[in-house]
Design a protein around this motif. Structure first.
Motif, mmCIF file in Angstrom:
data_model
loop_
_atom_site.group_PDB
_atom_site.id
_atom_site.type_symbol
_atom_site.label_atom_id
_atom_site.label_comp_id
_atom_site.label_asym_id
_atom_site.label_seq_id
_atom_site.Cartn_x
_atom_site.Cartn_y
_atom_site.Cartn_z
ATOM 1 N N ALA A 120 40.779 6.237 -25.976
ATOM 2 C CA ALA A 120 39.458 6.254 -25.340
ATOM 3 C C ALA A 120 38.503 5.360 -26.123
ATOM 4 O O ALA A 120 37.686 4.633 -25.539
ATOM 5 C CB ALA A 120 38.922 7.683 -25.268
ATOM 6 N N ASP A 161 42.322 10.358 -28.233
ATOM 7 C CA ASP A 161 40.946 9.941 -28.510
ATOM 8 C C ASP A 161 40.865 8.482 -28.939
ATOM 9 O O ASP A 161 39.939 7.766 -28.558
ATOM 10 C CB ASP A 161 40.331 10.804 -29.613
ATOM 11 C CG ASP A 161 40.065 12.234 -29.182
ATOM 12 O OD1 ASP A 161 40.197 12.539 -27.976
ATOM 13 O OD2 ASP A 161 39.720 13.049 -30.053
ATOM 14 N N HIS A 183 45.642 2.011 -21.025
ATOM 15 C CA HIS A 183 45.265 2.416 -22.378
ATOM 16 C C HIS A 183 46.457 3.084 -23.041
ATOM 17 O O HIS A 183 47.417 3.466 -22.373
ATOM 18 C CB HIS A 183 44.055 3.363 -22.370
ATOM 19 C CG HIS A 183 44.362 4.734 -21.856
ATOM 20 N ND1 HIS A 183 44.392 5.040 -20.513
ATOM 21 C CD2 HIS A 183 44.665 5.884 -22.510
ATOM 22 C CE1 HIS A 183 44.691 6.319 -20.359
ATOM 23 N NE2 HIS A 183 44.865 6.860 -21.560
ATOM 24 N N ARG A 212 35.119 7.543 -19.141
ATOM 25 C CA ARG A 212 35.743 8.088 -17.933
ATOM 26 C C ARG A 212 34.931 7.712 -16.698
ATOM 27 O O ARG A 212 35.461 7.210 -15.709
ATOM 28 C CB ARG A 212 35.874 9.613 -18.038
ATOM 29 C CG ARG A 212 36.614 10.235 -16.845
ATOM 30 C CD ARG A 212 36.258 11.686 -16.633
ATOM 31 N NE ARG A 212 34.862 11.902 -16.305
ATOM 32 C CZ ARG A 212 34.295 11.624 -15.124
ATOM 33 N NH1 ARG A 212 34.995 11.079 -14.159
ATOM 34 N NH2 ARG A 212 33.018 11.862 -14.924
ATOM 35 N N GLN A 240 33.339 9.434 -24.703
ATOM 36 C CA GLN A 240 34.546 9.609 -23.893
ATOM 37 C C GLN A 240 34.204 9.889 -22.430
ATOM 38 O O GLN A 240 34.844 9.354 -21.519
ATOM 39 C CB GLN A 240 35.398 10.744 -24.453
ATOM 40 C CG GLN A 240 36.015 10.424 -25.788
ATOM 41 C CD GLN A 240 36.684 11.634 -26.424
ATOM 42 O OE1 GLN A 240 36.421 12.783 -26.067
ATOM 43 N NE2 GLN A 240 37.552 11.370 -27.383
ATOM 44 N N ILE A 284 39.275 12.238 -19.068
ATOM 45 C CA ILE A 284 39.011 11.468 -20.284
ATOM 46 C C ILE A 284 40.338 10.935 -20.809
ATOM 47 O O ILE A 284 41.314 11.682 -20.911
ATOM 48 C CB ILE A 284 38.313 12.355 -21.333
ATOM 49 C CG1 ILE A 284 36.888 12.679 -20.861
ATOM 50 C CG2 ILE A 284 38.299 11.692 -22.700
ATOM 51 C CD1 ILE A 284 36.164 13.683 -21.724
ATOM 52 N N PRO A 285 40.394 9.648 -21.128
ATOM 53 C CA PRO A 285 41.640 9.070 -21.648
ATOM 54 C C PRO A 285 42.065 9.738 -22.956
ATOM 55 O O PRO A 285 41.235 10.072 -23.796
ATOM 56 C CB PRO A 285 41.288 7.597 -21.888
ATOM 57 C CG PRO A 285 40.082 7.346 -21.053
ATOM 58 C CD PRO A 285 39.342 8.647 -20.998
ATOM 59 N N ARG A 286 43.341 9.933 -23.109
ATOM 60 C CA ARG A 286 43.922 10.512 -24.316
ATOM 61 C C ARG A 286 44.966 9.568 -24.857
ATOM 62 O O ARG A 286 45.602 8.865 -24.086
ATOM 63 C CB ARG A 286 44.554 11.876 -24.011
ATOM 64 C CG ARG A 286 43.560 12.903 -23.555
ATOM 65 C CD ARG A 286 42.725 13.394 -24.713
ATOM 66 N NE ARG A 286 41.757 14.390 -24.260
ATOM 67 C CZ ARG A 286 40.491 14.397 -24.616
ATOM 68 N NH1 ARG A 286 40.011 13.490 -25.421
ATOM 69 N NH2 ARG A 286 39.681 15.320 -24.184
#
Length: 179
Positions: free
Chosen positions: A149, A146, A37, A134, A130, A142-144
């Motif tokens: 995500a 936003d 990501h 995850r 989010q 949590i992917p950063r």
């Protein structure tokens, strides 16, 4: 096994001119695997044509690098801020163009559809989505940012929609038509 024949790489895109979030997942039957990501960013001081060119080049590079079989893009959400809606629409347009030129099928999902697919609740807040991204992908955090995500959430939404239609023979995710 549900959708056991399905193998595909999906690129999810959350359009924006300052930050275009993206996420790549690989669907193998009923399993969903995280690939990567990130976000394509453009400086606020750049003019719109230059920003759109950077976004187009970035999406084109992602498609070449990850070779997705599908690109899922969030549909434009009507916003009371017309200027924001127009710029997001422009960013969305370059993402659609990049996928079209690469010959990759494009699917669209509304924010409501994405939330429903990820959390089973169409009015879920950003944090709930989010956290489910995850959990669904087995990530430690949590992917950063936003926006990335959100890109993963859109890719997951497509995987779930595609898997269900393949398993049941009912419905089909709405692909953009080339008319």
């Amino acid at each position: 096994m549900l959708g056991s024949q399905t193998k595909q790489v999906i690129l999810g895109i959350d359009p924006g001119t300052a930050t275009m979030g993206w996420g790549v997942v690989r669907q193998e039957g009923s399993r969903l695997r995280y690939v990567q990501h990130g976000a394509i960013t453009t400086p606020s001081g750049w003019g719109m044509p230059r920003r759109l060119d950077r976004l187009f080049a970035g999406v084109t590079e992602l498609i070449r690098g990850y070779r997705p079989s599908a690109v899922a893009v969030e549909e434009l959400f009507f916003n009371t801020n017309v200027t924001t809606a127009i710029t997001v629409g422009q960013a969305r347009g370059v993402a659609l163009l990049a996928a079209y030129r690469a010959g990759v099928e494009v699917f669209e999902y509304t924010p409501l559809q994405v939330k429903q697919a990820i959390t089973s609740y169409g009015r879920a807040d950003k944090r709930q989505v989010q956290e489910m991204v995850r959990a669904l992908l087995g990530l430690r955090s949590i992917p950063r940012p936003d926006d990335a995500a959100d890109g993963l959430a859109i890719a997951i939404c497509h995987a779930f929609s595609h898997r269900m239609s393949a398993a049941t023979g009912v419905g089909k995710p709405r692909a953009m038509q080339d008319n």
